[in-house]
Write a protein that holds these residues in place. Structure first.
Motif, PDB file in Angstrom:
ATOM      1  N   PRO A 134       0.478  -1.100  -0.218  1.00  7.40           N
ATOM      2  CA  PRO A 134      -0.109  -0.314   0.208  1.00  7.40           C
ATOM      3  C   PRO A 134       1.385   1.462  -0.204  1.00  7.40           C
ATOM      4  O   PRO A 134       0.487   1.810  -1.172  1.00  7.40           O
ATOM      5  N   ARG A 147       1.072   3.909  -3.402  1.00  7.17           N
ATOM      6  CA  ARG A 147       0.994   6.155  -3.098  1.00  7.17           C
ATOM      7  C   ARG A 147       2.777   6.763  -3.654  1.00  7.17           C
ATOM      8  O   ARG A 147       2.190   7.629  -4.232  1.00  7.17           O
ATOM      9  N   SER A 156      -7.720   7.088  -6.049  1.00  3.07           N
ATOM     10  CA  SER A 156      -8.070   7.276  -4.478  1.00  3.07           C
ATOM     11  C   SER A 156      -6.650   6.683  -3.263  1.00  3.07           C
ATOM     12  O   SER A 156      -5.329   6.141  -4.104  1.00  3.07           O
ATOM     13  N   ASP A 199      -6.310   5.004  -1.099  1.00  5.69           N
ATOM     14  CA  ASP A 199      -6.650   3.613  -0.299  1.00  5.69           C
ATOM     15  C   ASP A 199      -6.875   3.083  -1.400  1.00  5.69           C
ATOM     16  O   ASP A 199      -7.948   1.501  -0.835  1.00  5.69           O
ATOM     17  N   THR A 241      -6.867   0.003  -4.466  1.00  4.66           N
ATOM     18  CA  THR A 241      -6.477  -1.604  -4.439  1.00  4.66           C
ATOM     19  C   THR A 241      -5.308  -1.699  -5.644  1.00  4.66           C
ATOM     20  O   THR A 241      -5.234  -1.182  -6.343  1.00  4.66           O
TER      21      THR A 241
END
Length: 587
Positions: free
Chosen positions: A311, A315, A339, A341, A343
């Motif tokens: 994750p 980002r 976004s 978060d 996937t």
């Protein structure tokens, strides 16, 4: 001539030129003094030249104010004065704007050196400063490793500010022709000039304040250049090197470049401090263009399995790719709307859309992931069957992006090749197995190490003998970090209050014992990494050290491990047997 205690020679015709007499007269004078010289091109020792000068009487007047016959030695290989009207006019303007430049010009001319360019600084808001380019005599260039003109920067400021210093560096980078890339002479009427310039100079970039110890002695110029050049240690590097500081690896770089241009995914592996990140940095510089975008990401700061690093990695990659695309005015909407978060599937779709939308403009994206071992820490998790499927899934997504988009590829780099050579990865078939190519950063070959030493040594005014080069290579096996580290230690043992420095085999051998003590911790860390990421290879090393007669048997059972040891430069083949390389003999 005698320069700081080191004997050099001067040719008869150069001596005659300085005296303003025919070479035949000098040859005759030499004969009267009991010295034999066959022709005008013959050389005479400095002490003999001094006797000739004294025999001709008023040496001071004949040498146009030079305080010592040392000038003759530095005048060897003198460059012809400029004759083009534009150059002469611009140098005249420089002198009118900065009268001190006339004194500099005269001193340089006595040293066989000339100003060949002058003009206002082109950096906005600094046009009241001036730039000059100087070509030094052949003797000075040879002594200090110069091969191009050197920039002189003149500022009016009595209270020099760092913004002017930075403007000088920018002015050098924007000159219309190639000049010495890492040296600037700087003049300003600031009484704290030396203090400020010394404080602001960083890294391998050398700025020399134009403050002469004896303004009436041209050799003060040489002394100033010596004091600053000899104070540098260009062998010692703590950050990745690139450009003119990068040496060797030509075949490896070309192979990696070919892989990327042909959209072949490749892995780059090697020992700690073997130079992997420097190779990636240099490769990035070679590839970067208005249409080729390179994103280099170090994975060391990520959480490491068993914590999920993906994750945070997604980002970071989103941010880095957006910055690069936006700086070129390219379409980024789909990735920009992603976004925090999102996937992995969302990331793939968004990246794929901007790759395809920009493909029409010829835009390509190359992703480089360094320190890849932080995704596969074999001492913390079973990388073959452990529960960290997101890592394998992420690599599968990268493979899919390569297969589906002609303008994307990626490079992996790190200590361990398991990420591309293991058939399984975290309980799943490894998406890179038998698909990605493995490359290893091996130690320097002898000719590469010699090139590094000679080139870096020249820039510090150090001549390195063949026997010294041999000793450096024998002691380090050509391992990049160890080679530079040892050379750095030897440099610190050389005298600096001379005009000519030389590194010989005895200098290297004299430094070795203390250096081994200093390097012991680094070597232990290197071996610990081998045990951590290459357990089979570590076992073979133990066998070779303790029971060399059994090594061939075990090596036949572990051919891949033997190949890694050879590629990593830890084991070498000698005739029909194997030996530990000098690197491991340092432990």
């Amino acid at each position: 001539m005698r320069l700081g205690g080191e004997a050099v020679s001067v040719r008869v015709h150069e001596l005659a030129k300085q005296l303003g007499v025919p070479s035949a007269d000098v040859l005759k004078k030499l004969a009267e003094l009991g010295e034999f010289a066959q022709s005008a091109s013959a050389t005479v020792r400095d002490d003999v030249a001094d006797r000739v000068l004294l025999a001709y009487g008023d040496v001071g007047d004949r040498l146009k104010g030079a305080s010592s016959s040392r000038v003759l030695g530095w005048n060897a290989g003198a460059v012809r004065p400029p004759s083009h009207e534009d150059v002469l006019r611009n140098v005249g303007k420089l002198i009118r704007e900065f009268p001190v430049a006339e004194h500099h010009q005269q001193a340089l001319a006595r040293l066989g050196s000339q100003i060949f360019f002058a003009g206002p600084c082109k950096v906005p808001s600094f046009d009241d400063s001036h730039v000059a380019l100087v070509r030094f005599s052949g003797a000075i260039e040879a002594a200090f490793g110069l091969t191009r003109e050197v920039m002189f920067f003149y500022s009016r400021h009595k209270d020099l500010q760092i913004r002017t210093f930075k403007a000088a560096q920018k002015a050098r980078a924007e000159l219309p022709r190639e000049v010495t890339p890492d040296i600037i002479f700087f003049w300003a009427p600031d009484p704290r000039l030396r203090e400020k310039v010394d404080d602001w100079s960083t890294g391998g970039f050398l700025t020399i304040p134009l403050i002469l110890a004896d303004p009436d002695d041209p050799v003060s110029f040489v002394s100033l250049l010596r004091d600053y050049t000899f104070s540098r240690d260009l062998f010692y590097e703590t950050t990745p090197v690139r450009g003119e500081r990068f040496f060797g690896r030509r075949k490896l770089l070309q192979s990696l470049k070919d892989d990327i241009q042909n959209q072949r995914v490749t892995g780059l592996y090697g020992l700690r401090k073997a130079g992997k990140t420097s190779v990636l940095t240099q490769l990035s510089e070679m590839l970067e263009s208005p249409t080729t975008i390179v994103v280099l990401r170090d994975l060391e700061s990520l959480p490491s399995p068993p914590d999920d690093p993906i994750p945070e990695l997604l980002r970071d990659l989103r941010s880095d790719i957006l910055d690069e695309f936006r700086s070129r005015g390219l379409r980024t909407k789909e990735l920009g709307d992603l976004s925090a978060d999102a996937t992995m599937a969302d990331f793939k779709r968004s990246l794929q859309r901007i790759l395809r939308s920009n493909n029409k403009s010829g835009v390509k994206l190359v992703l480089m992931l360094d320190e890849i071992e932080y995704l596969t820490p074999s001492d913390r998790i079973d990388i073959r069957e452990g529960e960290m499927a997101p890592v394998a899934q992420f690599l599968g997504i990268l493979r899919s992006l390569v297969q589906e988009n002609s303008n994307f590829t990626f490079v992996l780099s790190g200590l361990t090749s398991a990420i591309t050579e293991s058939g399984r990865l975290y309980g799943r078939p490894n998406p890179l197995f038998s698909w990605a190519k493995s490359n290893f950063v091996s130690p320097f070959e002898r000719h590469e190490a010699d090139e590094l030493a000679r080139s870096v040594g020249r820039r510090m005014g150090i001549a390195i003998t063949e026997s010294a080069l041999e000793a450096l290579y024998e002691a380090t096996g050509g391992h990049a970090f160890l080679y530079r580290h040892l050379a750095s230690n030897v440099v610190h043992s050389l005298p600096i209050e001379v005009f000519h420095r030389q590194m010989d085999r005895t200098d290297v051998l004299r430094t070795l014992e203390d250096w081994r003590l200093v390097i012991a911790g680094h070597m232990q860390e290197m071996l610990d990494h081998v045990r951590r990421y290459y357990p089979d290879e570590a076992f073979l090393l133990e066998v070779l050290e303790s029971s060399p007669e059994d090594f061939a048997t075990y090596a036949n059972e572990l051919p891949s491990a033997l190949g890694h040891l050879l590629n990593l430069g830890l084991v070498e083949r000698r005739d029909h047997h194997f030996e530990l390389t000098p690197v491991l003999q340092l432990l």
